[in-house]
Design an enzyme around this catalytic site. Structure first.
Site, PDB file in Angstrom:
ATOM      1  N   VAL A  14      34.210 -40.773  37.664  1.00  7.98           N
ATOM      2  CA  VAL A  14      34.397 -40.428  36.243  1.00  7.98           C
ATOM      3  C   VAL A  14      33.380 -39.367  35.803  1.00  7.98           C
ATOM      4  O   VAL A  14      33.728 -38.429  35.070  1.00  7.98           O
ATOM      5  CB  VAL A  14      34.293 -41.698  35.361  1.00  7.98           C
ATOM      6  CG1 VAL A  14      34.452 -41.334  33.892  1.00  7.98           C
ATOM      7  CG2 VAL A  14      35.348 -42.715  35.773  1.00  7.98           C
ATOM      8  N   ARG A  45      22.252 -41.248  42.009  1.00 12.52           N
ATOM      9  CA  ARG A  45      21.415 -41.668  43.138  1.00 12.52           C
ATOM     10  C   ARG A  45      21.265 -40.549  44.161  1.00 12.52           C
ATOM     11  O   ARG A  45      20.203 -40.304  44.703  1.00 12.52           O
ATOM     12  CB  ARG A  45      22.024 -42.906  43.802  1.00 12.52           C
ATOM     13  CG  ARG A  45      21.130 -44.123  43.681  1.00 12.52           C
ATOM     14  CD  ARG A  45      21.812 -45.331  44.252  1.00 12.52           C
ATOM     15  NE  ARG A  45      23.143 -45.482  43.650  1.00 12.52           N
ATOM     16  CZ  ARG A  45      24.150 -46.122  44.217  1.00 12.52           C
ATOM     17  NH1 ARG A  45      24.001 -46.692  45.369  1.00 12.52           N
ATOM     18  NH2 ARG A  45      25.315 -46.213  43.627  1.00 12.52           N
ATOM     19  N   LYS A 105      32.751 -51.084  30.059  1.00 14.92           N
ATOM     20  CA  LYS A 105      33.332 -52.208  29.309  1.00 14.92           C
ATOM     21  C   LYS A 105      32.506 -53.472  29.429  1.00 14.92           C
ATOM     22  O   LYS A 105      32.376 -54.238  28.472  1.00 14.92           O
ATOM     23  CB  LYS A 105      34.770 -52.465  29.750  1.00 14.92           C
ATOM     24  CG  LYS A 105      34.977 -52.599  31.261  1.00 14.92           C
ATOM     25  CD  LYS A 105      35.425 -51.320  31.886  1.00 14.92           C
ATOM     26  CE  LYS A 105      35.276 -51.332  33.385  1.00 14.92           C
ATOM     27  NZ  LYS A 105      36.270 -50.567  34.080  1.00 14.92           N
ATOM     28  N   GLU A 129      35.381 -45.227  23.851  1.00  7.84           N
ATOM     29  CA  GLU A 129      36.841 -45.155  24.030  1.00  7.84           C
ATOM     30  C   GLU A 129      37.245 -45.359  25.486  1.00  7.84           C
ATOM     31  O   GLU A 129      38.248 -46.019  25.787  1.00  7.84           O
ATOM     32  CB  GLU A 129      37.347 -43.784  23.540  1.00  7.84           C
ATOM     33  CG  GLU A 129      38.831 -43.590  23.623  1.00  7.84           C
ATOM     34  CD  GLU A 129      39.608 -44.540  22.724  1.00  7.84           C
ATOM     35  OE1 GLU A 129      39.536 -44.386  21.502  1.00  7.84           O
ATOM     36  OE2 GLU A 129      40.273 -45.455  23.259  1.00  7.84           O
ATOM     37  N   GLY A 134      41.377 -46.764  30.069  1.00  8.44           N
ATOM     38  CA  GLY A 134      41.196 -45.403  30.597  1.00  8.44           C
ATOM     39  C   GLY A 134      41.477 -44.327  29.576  1.00  8.44           C
ATOM     40  O   GLY A 134      40.791 -44.220  28.560  1.00  8.44           O
ATOM     41  N   ILE A 136      44.006 -43.904  27.495  1.00  9.71           N
ATOM     42  CA  ILE A 136      44.777 -44.205  26.272  1.00  9.71           C
ATOM     43  C   ILE A 136      43.803 -44.319  25.098  1.00  9.71           C
ATOM     44  O   ILE A 136      42.860 -45.109  25.171  1.00  9.71           O
ATOM     45  CB  ILE A 136      45.538 -45.545  26.397  1.00  9.71           C
ATOM     46  CG1 ILE A 136      46.378 -45.586  27.674  1.00  9.71           C
ATOM     47  CG2 ILE A 136      46.392 -45.787  25.161  1.00  9.71           C
ATOM     48  CD1 ILE A 136      47.043 -46.950  27.909  1.00  9.71           C
ATOM     49  N   LYS A 205      37.659 -55.898  28.518  1.00 10.21           N
ATOM     50  CA  LYS A 205      38.388 -54.967  27.642  1.00 10.21           C
ATOM     51  C   LYS A 205      39.040 -55.704  26.477  1.00 10.21           C
ATOM     52  O   LYS A 205      39.032 -55.222  25.340  1.00 10.21           O
ATOM     53  CB  LYS A 205      39.445 -54.221  28.469  1.00 10.21           C
ATOM     54  CG  LYS A 205      38.823 -53.322  29.546  1.00 10.21           C
ATOM     55  CD  LYS A 205      39.860 -52.877  30.561  1.00 10.21           C
ATOM     56  CE  LYS A 205      39.274 -51.968  31.626  1.00 10.21           C
ATOM     57  NZ  LYS A 205      40.171 -51.774  32.768  1.00 10.21           N
TER      58      LYS A 205
HETATM   59  N1  HSE Z   1      39.053 -51.168  37.636  1.00  9.67           N
HETATM   60  C1  HSE Z   1      39.593 -50.740  36.395  1.00  9.67           C
HETATM   61  C2  HSE Z   1      41.111 -50.848  36.462  1.00  9.67           C
HETATM   62  C3  HSE Z   1      39.166 -49.328  36.120  1.00  9.67           C
HETATM   63  O1  HSE Z   1      41.647 -50.982  37.558  1.00  9.67           O
HETATM   64  O2  HSE Z   1      41.752 -50.817  35.425  1.00  9.67           O
HETATM   65  C4  HSE Z   1      39.384 -48.875  34.722  1.00  9.67           C
HETATM   66  O3  HSE Z   1      38.667 -49.649  33.801  1.00  9.67           O
END
Ligand code: HSE
Length: 437
Positions: A14, A45, A105, A129, A134, A136, A205
């Site tokens: 990301v 890292r 999250k 957000e 993701g 949305i 979430k």
């Molecule tokens: N591991 C999470 C998923 C990534 O599969 O939705 C996105 O939060």
């Protein structure tokens, strides 16, 4: 106007995608934000690997602390995940007067109350957000777009990995472990993939969505969480034959007794749009009293979709930098002194319909006994089916779909049914929601 300077924590899937999107769409983003948004420093890292984006104007460091203490940084973007180091760094950034954007999250669900209180004291923004579904923009939709509504309930497919696994099992008869490995290879799964398959990621979430929908503090520890590991191909097939799909749903509902907050495999009618959300895609169905049902759909995981949400948050922060903190949208959608003390209900007090599957000895009178037990708990039956005998030829699978009932009554009935000599093994239970508007 002076550019907003960003300090980035994490250059993984990301983080890297966030830099790429910011660079690729710099001109459009500047036109929207009213000023440029530049990555001043990024820490990870290992920063020696080749990157697919231009690093010439970015100071690279292996020291995360340098980012939150950097005098030029206005906004810290936290993309390292986890809760220990991330919490310390975010609190330090807030203490240093920096705004924070995070996709984390777990951090928000478990420590959001503390983080928002610290941010409120310092008058800085913390936006998240990318933490839910993701790409949305579901946080913005509920917090702002639906601000005129009482939210009655919401239900979402909010873990892409779990949905990918269920879809592949259904469509291709794929093996659970193989699909999970593929989700890991594609960068969808959490560092610890049990978070995905056991529903913990979805519970993080859902906790966030319920807080902004109902104006309650974050209470992750009260979210009921059940994974998808026990779902069999038989259940998937029986569900299909009855006109349902099995999805791993997060459900939050306001009732007269309190808030239902639960993540579990759920049978939903196949005619619902959300039942047809497949693969890594996410969708959230939100029912407001004024607007009625609304559905939000898109990629719930992956680099660029998540970066889309991170960059949208950066644009929001850039636009609001000079606004009086009191006029900003509150972190949890409701003013901090307007949060309500509505109880989150234990799972025994939720109400739903159920699919039950049990292995029954093929003897007269057994089904009558099962019906008597259900009726004794006030549980009505919508459908009862006897399928072909199991391979052992000694038992037959019996499928029941019940009417809506309190979970505590269903627990009592299942306990009595399992105690019958003619019932082999455990009764499988899958909660069933019609998601009627
Ligand atoms: N591991 C999470 C998923 C990534 O599969 O939705 C996105 O939060």
């Amino acid at each position: 106007m002076k550019s907003v300077k960003v300090g980035l924590l994490g250059l993984g899937t990301v983080g890297g995608a966030t830099v790429s999107v910011l660079q690729r769409n710099a001109e459009e983003i500047q036109r929207r934000a009213g000023r440029g948004i530049e990555i001043a420093i990024a820490a990870a890292r290992d920063v020696s690997k080749p990157y697919s984006f231009d690093t010439s104007s970015i100071e690279l460091s292996t020291d995360l602390q340098v980012v939150v203490d950097h005098p030029d940084v206005d906004v810290v973007v936290e993309l390292i995940g986890g809760t220990d180091a991330a919490l310390e760094l975010v609190l330090q950034a807030i203490d240093n007067g920096k705004h924070v954007v995070t996709a984390n999250k777990a951090l928000i669900a478990k420590h959001g109350n503390e983080i928002f209180a610290a941010a409120q004291d310092k008058g800085v923004m913390v936006v998240f957000e990318a933490a839910v579904a993701g790409g949305i923009p579901i946080i913005k939709a509920i917090r702002e777009g639906l601000a005129g509504n009482q939210i009655e309930w919401l239900a979402g497919i909010i873990n892409g990995t779990g949905n990918f696994i269920l879809t592949e099992m259904r469509d291709n008869g794929s093996d659970f472990a193989d699909v999970l490995a593929e989700a890991q290879r594609l960068g969808y799964a959490e560092a610890d993939p049990t978070f995905d398959v056991e529903g913990i990621d979805a519970a993080h979430k859902l906790t966030i969505l319920a807080s902004i929908a109902f104006g309650i503090p974050l209470q992750f520890e009260k979210c009921y969480t059940e994974g998808i590991g026990h779902i069999t191909r038989d259940d998937v097939e029986y569900a299909e034959a009855l006109g349902y799909r099995i999805k791993h749903l997060g459900v939050a509902r306001r009732t007269e007794k309190g808030i239902e907050l639960r993540v579990h495999p759920t049978m939903i009618p196949e005619r619902c749009l959300i039942a047809n959300v497949d693969g890594v895609m996410n969708a959230v169905l939100v029912k407001g009293d004024a607007v009625g049902p609304t559905l939000y759909y898109g990629a719930g995981a992956g680099g660029e979709p998540t970066a889309s949400a991170v960059v949208a948050d950066l644009v929001d922060v850039a636009r609001m930098l000079t606004a009086n903190p009191e006029n900003r949208v509150p972190h949890l959608a409701f003013q901090p002194d307007g949060l309500a003390d509505i109880p989150v209900l234990p799972i025994e007090e939720i109400e739903t319909a159920y699919y039950l599957r049990m292995g029954v000895s093929d003897k007269p009178g057994v089904l009558a006994e099962v019906i008597r037990i259900l009726a004794g708990q006030g549980i009505g039956i919508e459908v009862m089916l006897q399928k072909e005998p199991n391979d052992d030829a000694l038992t037959v699978p019996v499928i029941i779909i019940s009417h809506c009932v309190c979970e505590g009554q269903m627990d009592a009935a299942i306990g009595r049914i399992e105690a019958l000599d003619a019932i082999q093994g455990k009764v499988t239970r899958i909660r069933l929601e019609t998601l009627d508007a």
